[in-house]
Scaffold this motif. Structure first.
Motif, short mmCIF file in Angstrom:
data_model
loop_
_atom_site.label_atom_id
_atom_site.label_comp_id
_atom_site.label_asym_id
_atom_site.label_seq_id
_atom_site.Cartn_x
_atom_site.Cartn_y
_atom_site.Cartn_z
N VAL A 193 0.87 -1.17 0.00
CA VAL A 193 0.00 0.00 0.00
C VAL A 193 0.91 1.23 0.00
CG1 VAL A 193 -1.87 1.22 1.14
CG2 VAL A 193 -1.70 -1.26 1.37
N CYS A 194 0.78 2.07 -1.00
CA CYS A 194 1.70 3.21 -1.10
C CYS A 194 1.04 4.38 -1.81
CB CYS A 194 2.98 2.80 -1.81
SG CYS A 194 2.72 2.33 -3.53
N MET A 195 1.80 5.44 -1.95
CA MET A 195 1.32 6.63 -2.66
C MET A 195 1.33 6.38 -4.16
SD MET A 195 2.92 9.82 -0.52
CE MET A 195 2.33 10.14 1.14
N PRO A 196 0.53 7.12 -4.91
CA PRO A 196 0.46 6.91 -6.36
C PRO A 196 1.68 7.46 -7.09
CG PRO A 196 -0.94 8.74 -5.72
CD PRO A 196 -0.43 8.14 -4.44
N SER A 197 1.81 7.09 -8.34
CA SER A 197 2.87 7.64 -9.19
C SER A 197 2.71 9.15 -9.28
CB SER A 197 2.79 7.02 -10.59
OG SER A 197 2.98 5.63 -10.53
N GLY A 198 3.84 9.83 -9.38
CA GLY A 198 3.81 11.29 -9.43
C GLY A 198 4.11 11.91 -8.09
N THR A 199 4.27 11.10 -7.06
CA THR A 199 4.66 11.60 -5.74
C THR A 199 6.14 11.34 -5.52
OG1 THR A 199 4.06 9.51 -4.68
CG2 THR A 199 2.36 11.20 -4.80
N GLY A 200 6.77 12.11 -4.65
CA GLY A 200 8.20 11.96 -4.41
C GLY A 200 8.54 10.63 -3.78
N LEU A 201 7.75 10.21 -2.80
CA LEU A 201 8.01 8.94 -2.12
C LEU A 201 7.93 7.77 -3.10
CD1 LEU A 201 6.83 8.05 1.43
CD2 LEU A 201 6.54 6.38 -0.40
N ARG A 202 6.92 7.80 -3.95
CA ARG A 202 6.75 6.72 -4.93
C ARG A 202 7.89 6.73 -5.95
NH1 ARG A 202 2.39 3.78 -7.01
NH2 ARG A 202 3.24 2.36 -8.58
N ALA A 203 8.35 7.93 -6.32
CA ALA A 203 9.45 8.01 -7.29
C ALA A 203 10.72 7.37 -6.74
CB ALA A 203 9.71 9.47 -7.66
N VAL A 204 11.01 7.61 -5.46
CA VAL A 204 12.19 7.00 -4.84
C VAL A 204 12.05 5.49 -4.84
CG1 VAL A 204 13.46 6.73 -2.68
CG2 VAL A 204 12.70 9.00 -3.39
N PHE A 205 10.87 4.99 -4.48
CA PHE A 205 10.64 3.55 -4.42
C PHE A 205 10.73 2.92 -5.81
CE2 PHE A 205 7.52 -0.05 -4.29
CZ PHE A 205 8.24 -0.87 -3.44
N ASP A 206 10.11 3.53 -6.80
CA ASP A 206 10.12 2.98 -8.16
C ASP A 206 11.54 2.94 -8.73
OD1 ASP A 206 7.41 2.59 -8.06
OD2 ASP A 206 6.90 4.34 -9.30
N ARG A 207 12.32 3.96 -8.47
CA ARG A 207 13.69 3.99 -8.99
C ARG A 207 14.54 2.89 -8.35
NH1 ARG A 207 15.38 10.45 -9.32
NH2 ARG A 207 13.66 11.09 -10.69
N ALA A 208 14.36 2.70 -7.04
CA ALA A 208 15.12 1.66 -6.35
C ALA A 208 14.73 0.28 -6.87
CB ALA A 208 14.88 1.75 -4.85
N CYS A 209 13.45 0.05 -7.09
CA CYS A 209 12.98 -1.24 -7.61
C CYS A 209 13.53 -1.49 -9.01
CB CYS A 209 11.45 -1.28 -7.62
SG CYS A 209 10.69 -1.41 -6.00
N ALA A 210 13.51 -0.47 -9.85
CA ALA A 210 14.02 -0.61 -11.21
C ALA A 210 15.52 -0.91 -11.20
CB ALA A 210 13.73 0.65 -12.01
N ALA A 211 16.25 -0.26 -10.31
CA ALA A 211 17.70 -0.46 -10.24
C ALA A 211 18.05 -1.88 -9.82
CB ALA A 211 18.32 0.54 -9.28
N GLN A 212 17.20 -2.48 -8.98
CA GLN A 212 17.48 -3.83 -8.48
C GLN A 212 16.69 -4.91 -9.19
OE1 GLN A 212 17.61 -4.22 -4.19
NE2 GLN A 212 18.02 -2.02 -3.91
#
Length: 298
Positions: A193-212
């Motif tokens: 359960v998290c914030m939607p795309s377009g938020t700063g918190l979600r951007a950090v999470f999405d980038r980390a997931c993509a990197a790994q």
């Protein structure tokens, strides 16, 4: 002697041609010539040598040019100063705030600004961080409090208010509650359960997931941190929050550091680099309010 005469004189001196000077100041060539002649009569000396195809300055013209430029610059400064005061007397300021924000220092700053400049009409807009950032870029929003994954969004100035790591938060009895920290890959076995795309918190999470190379299962999304926490309490997924967001629900949720996500989630004020006087004044109050807020945090 009139300012327009000095303006035409400088234009002719720069262009070295009456026709091009007339095009530059958007009047007829005869109008420029007549005004320059009038200026010469008032000064008692010819400013240009008109004997050749290219107009050149006389000795008197050279002596007058620097002072003419200074006079025009001073007149422009007067207009700018009055304009800035006018903006702070009866201007308009649109302030953006990321959806779900609960930071009262922004409201304190707005109240202090309104007390100092009651003639400025304030408008508060709540939206997603990405749309607010674009609004600042286009000028639709003057200043915005956003969540972001970068210190300074491209093309804007920024003041970081909060910089925090991401955590996961789960209710008692959840398997992840027994761990000291949680890796990104550990989350693949659980709905998130998290914030939607377009938020700063979600951007950090999405980038980390993509990197790994991690593909998490996003079960539910909510813009407000309290809503995310409430959903996690009810067992509908693992809450993805910042440290301070999770701390507000420590009586209901157990927070664990998210290992492998080094980039912090940021909350920042953003504005255009070429900002107006009202924005500059609001920034003064904002810095003061958020500095007091940071000093009061444990």
């Amino acid at each position: 002697m009139e300012l327009r005469q000095l303006e035409y004189f400088v234009a002719v001196a720069d262009e070295r041609n009456f026709t091009r000077a007339a095009e530059r100041v958007h009047i007829s060539q005869s109008g420029v010539s007549a005004q320059v002649r009038q200026l010469e009569r008032e000064l008692g000396a010819e400013l240009f040598d008109r004997s050749a195809r290219t107009v050149t300055l006389t000795v008197a013209g050279k002596a007058a040019l620097e002072h003419a430029r200074a006079a025009l610059a001073a007149a422009g400064a007067v207009g700018q100063a009055v304009g800035e005061v006018t903006d702070l007397i009866r201007g308009r300021l649109t302030v953006g705030m990321v959806t779900g924000c609960t930071l009262t220092p922004l409201f304190d700053a707005l109240a202090a600004f309104h007390e100092t400049h009651p003639g400025v009409e304030l408008s508060l807009l709540e939206d997603g961080s990405d749309r607010l950032t674009e609004g600042v870029r286009t000028g639709a929003v003057d200043l915005a409090l956003i969540g972001t994954a970068t210190d300074t969004p491209e093309g804007l100035d920024a003041l970081t208010i909060i910089s925090e790591r991401l955590v996961v938060a789960v209710p008692g009895g959840h398997p992840l509650a027994e761990r000291r920290q949680v890796a990104l890959r550990d989350l693949t076995a659980h709905p998130i359960v998290c914030m939607p795309s377009g938020t700063g918190l979600r951007a950090v999470f999405d980038r980390a997931c993509a990197a790994q190379g991690v593909q998490p299962s996003i079960a539910l999304q909510a813009s407000a941190p309290d809503a995310i926490a409430d959903l996690a309490v009810r067992g509908l997924g693992v809450a993805l929050l910042s440290e301070s967001m999770a701390a507000r629900h420590r009586d209901r949720l157990t927070a664990r550091p998210l290992d492998g996500v080094d980039a912090p989630a940021l909350l920042a004020l953003v504005w255009q680099r070429a900002h107006n006087p009202a924005v500059r004044e609001l920034l003064v109050h904002s810095r003061r309010a958020f500095t007091a807020f940071s000093g009061s945090r444990p």
